[in-house]
Scaffold this motif. Sequence first.
Motif, short mmCIF file in Angstrom:
data_model
loop_
_atom_site.label_atom_id
_atom_site.label_comp_id
_atom_site.label_asym_id
_atom_site.label_seq_id
_atom_site.Cartn_x
_atom_site.Cartn_y
_atom_site.Cartn_z
N HIS A 147 0.84 -1.19 0.00
CA HIS A 147 0.00 0.00 0.00
C HIS A 147 0.88 1.25 0.00
N GLU B 19 -5.24 4.98 -1.15
CA GLU B 19 -6.53 4.48 -0.70
C GLU B 19 -6.39 3.21 0.14
N GLY B 20 -5.54 2.28 -0.34
CA GLY B 20 -5.33 1.06 0.43
C GLY B 20 -4.69 1.33 1.77
N SER C 25 -4.88 4.16 3.59
CA SER C 25 -5.80 4.84 4.51
C SER C 25 -6.97 3.95 4.92
N SER C 26 -7.17 2.84 4.21
CA SER C 26 -8.27 1.94 4.58
C SER C 26 -7.89 1.03 5.75
N THR C 27 -6.60 0.97 6.09
CA THR C 27 -6.16 0.17 7.24
C THR C 27 -6.24 1.03 8.51
N GLY C 28 -6.44 0.37 9.64
CA GLY C 28 -6.56 1.11 10.89
C GLY C 28 -5.31 1.88 11.25
N LYS D 248 -4.66 4.84 8.77
CA LYS D 248 -5.54 5.95 9.11
C LYS D 248 -5.00 6.72 10.32
#
Length: 210
Positions: A176, A181-182, A184-187, A190
């Motif tokens: 990622h 996008e990938g 920021s989609s992880t905890g 983010k």
Amino acid sequence: MSQSNFKVANFFVLICSVFCFTQALAETQIQAMFPARGADRSVLLTGFAVNKPAQLSDVDDIAQGFPREVARVLEQSQQFSVRTIPDLLSLDWQLNPPTPVFLAQVAKNFDVRYVVSGDIRNAGIRNTPVLFGLWTKKTRAIEVDLNVFDAKAGVLVAKYRLTGTAEGDVLVGRQHVFGGEGFSSTGYGKAILELAQKAALSVTAQLVPR
């Protein structure tokens, strides 16, 4: 002076007056549209040091990605002129405090007033047994030191220690791209991006008069 010459002279004065007024109006509008992008709001973000690289083996290039994200948030505020470089704020890759002479040279070379450097200090994972050890709760920290220098004056004007956490699935994966996008989609991704935004807000609070 004949009447025809008098009319020509008046017309010339009128044209000159309109031109001068238009120029003054244009200058006023430019100042109003870009009130904060002068030399006093110019910021250079350097690469960040990583204190424990092994802790961040699952995160794509945080040494460059974190300051780039801070720079992006600062740029979006339209209150700063922002530049980034990949290098650490050091001549020998050691994290010694920069000297006033070195800061002044950086300010001159990059035509900036402020320099922001940092250190990714901690990204450790803590496993906490829950329900008599039947399962484990994972918590991962992100801890960053942020330094704000007035490079022209050669002084440190602010130092922050910023922290954040993520719980659950706390791995990101180097596949990622930082900030993507990938990511920021992880905890944990983010949590890192939220901390970068917090860093940008800290810089803004320090450098923008209230």
